[in-house]
Design a protein around this motif. Structure first.
Motif, PDB file in Angstrom:
ATOM      1  N   MET A   1       0.838  -1.201   0.000  1.00 50.49           N
ATOM      2  CA  MET A   1       0.000   0.000   0.000  1.00 50.49           C
ATOM      3  C   MET A   1       0.875   1.254   0.000  1.00 50.49           C
ATOM      4  SD  MET A   1      -3.129  -1.150   2.494  1.00 50.49           S
ATOM      5  CE  MET A   1      -3.907   0.440   2.462  1.00 50.49           C
ATOM      6  N   GLN A   2       1.960   1.234   0.758  1.00 50.30           N
ATOM      7  CA  GLN A   2       2.886   2.371   0.786  1.00 50.30           C
ATOM      8  C   GLN A   2       3.539   2.559  -0.585  1.00 50.30           C
ATOM      9  OE1 GLN A   2       5.311   0.955   4.119  1.00 50.30           O
ATOM     10  NE2 GLN A   2       4.723   2.782   5.276  1.00 50.30           N
TER      11      GLN A   2
ATOM     12  N   THR B   1      12.373   4.909  -8.630  1.00 46.87           N
ATOM     13  CA  THR B   1      13.241   3.740  -8.567  1.00 46.87           C
ATOM     14  C   THR B   1      13.046   3.066  -7.203  1.00 46.87           C
ATOM     15  OG1 THR B   1      15.090   4.942  -7.594  1.00 46.87           O
ATOM     16  CG2 THR B   1      14.977   4.858 -10.028  1.00 46.87           C
ATOM     17  N   THR B   2      13.579   1.873  -7.068  1.00 45.22           N
ATOM     18  CA  THR B   2      13.498   1.167  -5.782  1.00 45.22           C
ATOM     19  C   THR B   2      14.172   1.989  -4.685  1.00 45.22           C
ATOM     20  OG1 THR B   2      13.550  -0.937  -6.961  1.00 45.22           O
ATOM     21  CG2 THR B   2      13.985  -1.010  -4.605  1.00 45.22           C
ATOM     22  N   LYS B   3      15.291   2.619  -5.016  1.00 44.43           N
ATOM     23  CA  LYS B   3      16.000   3.441  -4.033  1.00 44.43           C
ATOM     24  C   LYS B   3      15.153   4.649  -3.600  1.00 44.43           C
ATOM     25  CE  LYS B   3      20.503   5.599  -3.303  1.00 44.43           C
ATOM     26  NZ  LYS B   3      21.808   5.903  -3.892  1.00 44.43           N
ATOM     27  N   GLU B   4      14.476   5.284  -4.559  1.00 43.42           N
ATOM     28  CA  GLU B   4      13.620   6.432  -4.234  1.00 43.42           C
ATOM     29  C   GLU B   4      12.402   5.996  -3.415  1.00 43.42           C
ATOM     30  OE1 GLU B   4      14.476   9.284  -8.119  1.00 43.42           O
ATOM     31  OE2 GLU B   4      13.081   7.599  -8.325  1.00 43.42           O
TER      32      GLU B   4
ATOM     33  N   VAL C   1       9.301   5.542   1.811  1.00 42.07           N
ATOM     34  CA  VAL C   1       8.513   4.701   2.719  1.00 42.07           C
ATOM     35  C   VAL C   1       9.297   4.318   3.973  1.00 42.07           C
ATOM     36  CG1 VAL C   1       7.062   3.798   0.870  1.00 42.07           C
ATOM     37  CG2 VAL C   1       9.071   2.498   1.585  1.00 42.07           C
ATOM     38  N   GLY C   2      10.581   4.649   4.004  1.00 41.36           N
ATOM     39  CA  GLY C   2      11.391   4.384   5.196  1.00 41.36           C
ATOM     40  C   GLY C   2      11.727   2.921   5.398  1.00 41.36           C
TER      41      GLY C   2
ATOM     42  N   ALA D   1      14.005  -4.856   1.406  1.00 39.70           N
ATOM     43  CA  ALA D   1      12.654  -5.235   1.858  1.00 39.70           C
ATOM     44  C   ALA D   1      11.592  -4.921   0.812  1.00 39.70           C
ATOM     45  CB  ALA D   1      12.325  -4.507   3.158  1.00 39.70           C
ATOM     46  N   LEU D   2      11.987  -4.290  -0.298  1.00 36.44           N
ATOM     47  CA  LEU D   2      11.015  -3.866  -1.305  1.00 36.44           C
ATOM     48  C   LEU D   2      10.983  -4.750  -2.546  1.00 36.44           C
ATOM     49  CD1 LEU D   2      11.597  -0.021  -1.122  1.00 36.44           C
ATOM     50  CD2 LEU D   2       9.755  -1.342  -0.070  1.00 36.44           C
TER      51      LEU D   2
END
Length: 181
Positions: free
Chosen positions: A17-18, A29-32, A37-38, A43-44
């Motif tokens: 959801m985040q 990007t995954t990094k952004e 989302v902290g 973990a993404l």
């Protein structure tokens, strides 16, 4: 992944959801996403893969950075799509769905409270940021289902006319059989 219960598990997970929320306005990007989302990027990867599998997330563009490909993910394509939750999806994902619903109700209540505070402070022209409506109607089960579908369709298909007035509004529609009648 075509099983609706699997889709429900993915969509109503807190992490996913985040991710959907932060990629709604712009591709990231995954990094952004991680920064917004902290959560660590590690973990993404799994939730992003699951969101891609069910087409809730799409790759908007790819960028080559040295020997790596950087993907920009977006959920913009979901804007305006109605979500209706009942039956098996609700049963299999009850805690997350109820949590999500209560979170949205809390945001609406918070906006109502902020409106009242602004009104009490003597603001000359107050533009409301939330509205609450109640309405009861005697209907058959099929009529009730039809009305709910019409409400979703009306909101989803409503034509956006004025590009200068680009406020996003969330419609939280809940209906239930009133056992007190």
């Amino acid at each position: 992944m075509t099983d609706m219960n699997d889709v429900g598990k993915v969509i109503f997970d807190k992490k996913t959801m985040q991710i959907l929320k932060v990629t709604n306005d712009q591709a990231l990007t995954t990094k952004e996403i991680s920064k917004r989302v902290g959560l660590p990027t590690s973990a993404l990867y799994y939730p992003i893969k699951k969101l891609l599998d069910i087409n809730a997330l799409k790759i908007e563009k790819e960028k080559q950075v040295k020997n790596l490909t950087e993907y920009y993910y977006t959920s913009k394509h979901l804007q305006g799509n109605a979500v209706s939750v009942e039956g098996d999806i609700l049963k299999q994902n009850e805690p997350a769905i109820i949590q999500s619903f209560l979170f949205e109700v809390h945001k609406a209540t918070q906006r109502l409270s902020e409106d009242l505070t602004a009104f009490d402070s003597g603001a000359d022209k107050m533009e409301s940021t939330a509205e609450l409506s109640y309405l009861s109607k005697k209907l058959s089960f099929n009529q009730w289902k039809e009305v709910n579908e019409k409400i979703r369709s009306l909101i989803q298909d409503y034509e956006e006319n004025d590009p200068q007035e680009e406020n996003a509004y969330t419609f939280l529609v809940a209906s239930y059989r009133d056992e007190d009648e």
